[in-house]
Design a protein around this motif. Sequence first.
Motif, short mmCIF file in Angstrom:
data_model
loop_
_atom_site.label_atom_id
_atom_site.label_comp_id
_atom_site.label_asym_id
_atom_site.label_seq_id
_atom_site.Cartn_x
_atom_site.Cartn_y
_atom_site.Cartn_z
N VAL A 46 -25.12 -73.11 -23.12
CA VAL A 46 -24.36 -71.91 -22.95
C VAL A 46 -23.65 -72.47 -22.29
O VAL A 46 -22.41 -73.23 -21.48
CB VAL A 46 -24.61 -70.58 -22.93
N ALA A 47 -24.49 -72.80 -21.01
CA ALA A 47 -24.04 -74.03 -20.44
C ALA A 47 -23.64 -75.02 -20.13
O ALA A 47 -22.40 -75.44 -19.80
CB ALA A 47 -25.14 -74.06 -18.99
N GLU A 48 -23.65 -76.16 -20.78
CA GLU A 48 -23.03 -77.25 -21.77
C GLU A 48 -22.37 -76.73 -22.03
O GLU A 48 -21.49 -77.89 -21.91
CB GLU A 48 -24.86 -77.17 -22.49
N GLU A 96 -24.25 -58.54 -14.10
CA GLU A 96 -24.13 -60.21 -14.55
C GLU A 96 -23.62 -60.13 -16.24
O GLU A 96 -23.31 -61.05 -16.69
CB GLU A 96 -25.90 -60.99 -14.50
N ARG A 97 -24.14 -59.05 -16.72
CA ARG A 97 -23.45 -59.20 -18.12
C ARG A 97 -21.71 -59.68 -18.57
O ARG A 97 -21.67 -60.07 -18.70
CB ARG A 97 -23.78 -58.04 -19.25
N MET A 98 -21.26 -58.88 -17.47
CA MET A 98 -19.51 -59.19 -18.03
C MET A 98 -19.09 -59.65 -16.78
O MET A 98 -18.44 -61.01 -16.95
CB MET A 98 -18.99 -57.70 -16.85
N PRO A 99 -19.72 -60.78 -15.88
CA PRO A 99 -19.56 -62.51 -15.45
C PRO A 99 -19.22 -62.94 -16.85
O PRO A 99 -18.69 -64.17 -16.70
CB PRO A 99 -19.48 -62.36 -14.00
N LEU A 100 -20.64 -62.99 -17.55
CA LEU A 100 -21.24 -64.44 -17.95
C LEU A 100 -20.24 -64.09 -19.19
O LEU A 100 -19.96 -65.06 -19.85
CB LEU A 100 -22.47 -63.40 -18.93
N ILE A 101 -20.02 -62.99 -19.66
CA ILE A 101 -18.99 -62.76 -20.93
C ILE A 101 -17.08 -63.67 -20.12
O ILE A 101 -17.24 -64.50 -21.22
CB ILE A 101 -18.42 -61.16 -20.86
N ALA A 102 -17.41 -63.38 -19.36
CA ALA A 102 -15.59 -63.83 -18.52
C ALA A 102 -15.67 -65.49 -18.27
O ALA A 102 -15.04 -65.33 -18.53
CB ALA A 102 -15.37 -62.76 -17.33
N VAL A 103 -16.87 -65.67 -18.06
CA VAL A 103 -16.90 -67.33 -17.91
C VAL A 103 -17.04 -68.04 -19.79
O VAL A 103 -16.10 -68.69 -19.14
CB VAL A 103 -18.60 -67.99 -16.94
N CYS A 104 -17.50 -67.49 -20.16
CA CYS A 104 -17.42 -67.70 -21.50
C CYS A 104 -16.32 -67.86 -21.98
O CYS A 104 -15.47 -69.05 -22.41
CB CYS A 104 -18.90 -66.95 -22.72
N SER A 105 -15.62 -66.76 -21.86
CA SER A 105 -14.55 -66.36 -22.66
C SER A 105 -13.04 -67.04 -21.51
O SER A 105 -12.16 -67.99 -22.59
CB SER A 105 -14.04 -65.16 -22.77
N ILE A 106 -13.34 -67.91 -20.63
CA ILE A 106 -12.90 -68.15 -19.86
C ILE A 106 -12.82 -69.96 -19.83
O ILE A 106 -11.39 -70.56 -20.06
CB ILE A 106 -13.05 -68.94 -18.29
N ALA A 107 -13.94 -70.44 -20.31
CA ALA A 107 -13.76 -71.70 -20.53
C ALA A 107 -13.56 -71.57 -22.36
O ALA A 107 -13.10 -72.80 -22.44
CB ALA A 107 -15.65 -71.82 -20.64
N LEU A 116 -19.81 -69.74 -27.18
CA LEU A 116 -19.09 -69.25 -25.90
C LEU A 116 -18.82 -68.19 -26.30
O LEU A 116 -18.14 -67.51 -25.95
CB LEU A 116 -17.96 -70.07 -25.78
N ALA A 117 -19.17 -67.90 -27.89
CA ALA A 117 -18.77 -66.16 -27.84
C ALA A 117 -19.41 -64.88 -27.03
O ALA A 117 -20.61 -65.38 -26.48
CB ALA A 117 -19.09 -66.03 -29.49
N ALA A 118 -18.13 -63.95 -26.88
CA ALA A 118 -19.08 -63.23 -26.20
C ALA A 118 -20.46 -62.60 -26.39
O ALA A 118 -21.10 -61.65 -24.91
CB ALA A 118 -17.92 -61.99 -26.06
N ASP A 119 -21.02 -62.56 -27.49
CA ASP A 119 -22.19 -62.09 -27.80
C ASP A 119 -23.35 -62.58 -27.49
O ASP A 119 -24.52 -62.77 -27.59
CB ASP A 119 -22.39 -62.09 -29.18
N VAL A 120 -22.85 -64.42 -26.62
CA VAL A 120 -23.76 -64.19 -25.87
C VAL A 120 -24.83 -64.13 -24.56
O VAL A 120 -26.13 -63.77 -25.11
CB VAL A 120 -23.17 -65.79 -24.87
N VAL A 121 -24.64 -63.04 -24.14
CA VAL A 121 -24.83 -61.66 -23.44
C VAL A 121 -25.88 -60.86 -24.51
O VAL A 121 -27.38 -59.98 -23.62
CB VAL A 121 -23.97 -60.17 -23.01
#
Length: 168
Positions: free
Chosen positions: A69-71, A119-130, A97-102
Amino acid sequence: MTTSALSAPPLHSSAHDDNVPNGEDQAQRAAELAALHRAADAGEEAAAWVRQLAGRQGEEEHGRLLERVAEAIVKASSREIIPGSDGLLTEELRYTLAADVVLGASHTTGTLPELHPGERMPLIAVCSIAATLPSCVLGDLVREVEVLAAEMEAATDAGRAAELPAAG
Protein backbone atom coordinates in the motif's frame (compact mmCIF):
# COMPACT_ATOMS: atom_id res chain seq x y z
CA MET A 1 30.88 25.78 -19.63
CA THR A 2 27.86 24.24 -21.32
CA THR A 3 24.25 25.11 -20.74
CA SER A 4 21.65 22.47 -20.16
CA ALA A 5 19.09 21.84 -22.86
CA LEU A 6 16.37 23.01 -20.50
CA SER A 7 17.82 26.47 -19.98
CA ALA A 8 19.02 27.06 -23.56
CA PRO A 9 17.02 29.56 -25.64
CA PRO A 10 15.13 28.21 -28.65
CA LEU A 11 17.18 27.82 -31.83
CA HIS A 12 14.90 30.22 -33.65
CA SER A 13 12.47 32.77 -32.37
CA SER A 14 9.37 34.19 -33.95
CA ALA A 15 6.42 36.03 -32.53
CA HIS A 16 4.21 33.75 -34.62
CA ASP A 17 5.80 30.46 -33.56
CA ASP A 18 3.23 28.49 -31.53
CA ASN A 19 5.91 26.13 -30.18
CA VAL A 20 7.72 28.83 -28.20
CA PRO A 21 6.21 29.05 -24.72
CA ASN A 22 5.09 32.49 -23.66
CA GLY A 23 5.26 33.83 -20.13
CA GLU A 24 1.76 32.61 -19.28
CA ASP A 25 2.55 29.07 -20.46
CA GLN A 26 5.77 29.05 -18.48
CA ALA A 27 3.96 30.24 -15.37
CA GLN A 28 1.33 27.52 -15.82
CA ARG A 29 4.01 24.86 -16.24
CA ALA A 30 5.81 26.12 -13.15
CA ALA A 31 2.56 26.00 -11.15
CA GLU A 32 1.88 22.46 -12.41
CA LEU A 33 5.39 21.36 -11.50
CA ALA A 34 5.04 22.85 -8.00
CA ALA A 35 1.69 21.09 -7.51
CA LEU A 36 3.13 17.79 -8.73
CA HIS A 37 6.05 18.12 -6.33
CA ARG A 38 3.68 18.85 -3.45
CA ALA A 39 1.62 15.75 -4.30
CA ALA A 40 4.76 13.62 -4.46
CA ASP A 41 5.97 14.98 -1.12
CA ALA A 42 2.56 14.36 0.48
CA GLY A 43 2.59 10.83 -0.94
CA GLU A 44 6.08 10.16 0.43
CA GLU A 45 5.02 11.35 3.90
CA ALA A 46 1.84 9.27 3.81
CA ALA A 47 3.81 6.24 2.64
CA ALA A 48 6.30 6.69 5.47
CA TRP A 49 3.42 6.64 7.96
CA VAL A 50 1.91 3.53 6.34
CA ARG A 51 5.33 1.85 6.52
CA GLN A 52 5.34 2.58 10.26
CA LEU A 53 1.98 0.83 10.47
CA ALA A 54 3.42 -2.10 8.50
CA GLY A 55 6.42 -2.33 10.81
CA ARG A 56 4.37 -2.88 13.92
CA GLN A 57 2.18 -5.68 12.55
CA GLY A 58 2.38 -8.97 14.39
CA GLU A 59 1.05 -10.85 11.35
CA GLU A 60 3.63 -10.82 8.56
CA GLU A 61 0.93 -10.83 5.87
CA HIS A 62 -0.58 -7.60 7.21
CA GLY A 63 2.86 -6.00 7.18
CA ARG A 64 3.53 -7.06 3.58
CA LEU A 65 0.15 -5.76 2.46
CA LEU A 66 0.73 -2.38 4.12
CA GLU A 67 4.19 -2.19 2.52
CA ARG A 68 2.53 -2.68 -0.89
CA VAL A 69 0.00 0.00 0.00
CA ALA A 70 2.82 2.42 0.88
CA GLU A 71 4.48 1.79 -2.47
CA ALA A 72 1.16 2.26 -4.28
CA ILE A 73 0.65 5.60 -2.51
CA VAL A 74 4.06 6.77 -3.73
CA LYS A 75 3.33 5.70 -7.31
CA ALA A 76 -0.18 7.15 -7.44
CA SER A 77 0.89 10.48 -5.98
CA SER A 78 3.86 10.93 -8.29
CA ARG A 79 4.52 8.84 -11.41
CA GLU A 80 0.83 8.24 -12.14
CA ILE A 81 -0.12 11.93 -12.36
CA ILE A 82 0.62 12.37 -16.05
CA PRO A 83 -0.63 15.54 -17.75
CA GLY A 84 -2.25 14.61 -21.05
CA SER A 85 -3.09 11.06 -19.92
CA ASP A 86 -6.52 9.51 -19.37
CA GLY A 87 -6.11 9.99 -15.60
CA LEU A 88 -6.81 6.34 -14.82
CA LEU A 89 -4.88 4.11 -12.44
CA THR A 90 -3.81 0.62 -13.36
CA GLU A 91 -6.06 -2.11 -12.05
CA GLU A 92 -3.31 -3.26 -9.69
CA LEU A 93 -2.96 0.19 -8.08
CA ARG A 94 -6.74 0.61 -7.81
CA TYR A 95 -6.97 -2.77 -6.08
CA THR A 96 -4.06 -2.04 -3.73
CA LEU A 97 -5.46 1.38 -2.74
CA ALA A 98 -9.03 0.13 -2.21
CA ALA A 99 -10.58 1.11 1.11
CA ASP A 100 -10.61 -2.53 2.24
CA VAL A 101 -6.90 -2.10 3.00
CA VAL A 102 -7.99 -1.55 6.61
CA LEU A 103 -9.07 -5.19 6.66
CA GLY A 104 -5.56 -6.21 5.68
CA ALA A 105 -5.01 -9.87 4.94
CA SER A 106 -7.89 -10.88 7.21
CA HIS A 107 -9.18 -13.31 4.59
CA THR A 108 -6.05 -15.44 5.16
CA THR A 109 -5.05 -14.52 8.71
CA GLY A 110 -8.46 -14.36 10.34
CA THR A 111 -7.35 -11.15 12.09
CA LEU A 112 -7.41 -7.45 11.34
CA PRO A 113 -4.25 -5.35 11.08
CA GLU A 114 -3.08 -3.89 14.37
CA LEU A 115 -4.21 -0.27 14.16
CA HIS A 116 -4.69 2.17 17.01
CA PRO A 117 -8.11 3.78 17.46
CA GLY A 118 -8.39 6.63 14.98
CA GLU A 119 -5.94 5.19 12.42
CA ARG A 120 -8.39 3.37 10.17
CA MET A 121 -10.15 6.46 8.82
CA PRO A 122 -6.92 8.34 7.98
CA LEU A 123 -5.62 5.18 6.28
CA ILE A 124 -8.76 4.98 4.16
CA ALA A 125 -8.49 8.71 3.40
CA VAL A 126 -4.85 8.52 2.35
CA CYS A 127 -5.54 5.56 0.04
CA SER A 128 -8.61 7.20 -1.48
CA ILE A 129 -6.82 10.48 -2.07
CA ALA A 130 -3.85 8.72 -3.65
CA ALA A 131 -6.21 6.82 -5.96
CA THR A 132 -7.89 10.10 -6.95
CA LEU A 133 -4.77 12.18 -7.67
CA PRO A 134 -4.09 10.87 -11.21
CA SER A 135 -7.57 11.93 -12.35
CA CYS A 136 -6.68 15.57 -11.66
CA VAL A 137 -5.08 15.73 -15.10
CA LEU A 138 -8.59 15.77 -16.54
CA GLY A 139 -9.58 18.98 -14.74
CA ASP A 140 -7.83 21.94 -13.18
CA LEU A 141 -4.63 20.07 -12.35
CA VAL A 142 -3.01 22.74 -10.19
CA ARG A 143 -6.03 23.55 -8.06
CA GLU A 144 -7.18 19.94 -7.67
CA VAL A 145 -3.74 18.52 -6.90
CA GLU A 146 -3.08 21.28 -4.36
CA VAL A 147 -6.38 20.57 -2.57
CA LEU A 148 -5.88 16.81 -2.55
CA ALA A 149 -2.24 17.06 -1.46
CA ALA A 150 -3.31 19.26 1.47
CA GLU A 151 -5.98 16.71 2.42
CA MET A 152 -3.46 13.87 2.20
CA GLU A 153 -1.14 15.81 4.50
CA ALA A 154 -4.00 16.36 6.96
CA ALA A 155 -5.00 12.68 6.86
CA THR A 156 -1.40 11.62 7.44
CA ASP A 157 -1.12 14.03 10.37
CA ALA A 158 -4.36 12.66 11.81
CA GLY A 159 -3.09 9.10 11.47
CA ARG A 160 0.17 9.95 13.20
CA ALA A 161 -1.69 11.80 15.96
CA ALA A 162 -3.82 8.72 16.59
CA GLU A 163 -0.65 6.79 17.46
CA LEU A 164 0.25 9.16 20.26
CA PRO A 165 -0.81 8.22 23.76
CA ALA A 166 -3.56 10.39 25.16
CA ALA A 167 -2.35 13.05 27.58
CA GLY A 168 -3.66 12.36 30.96
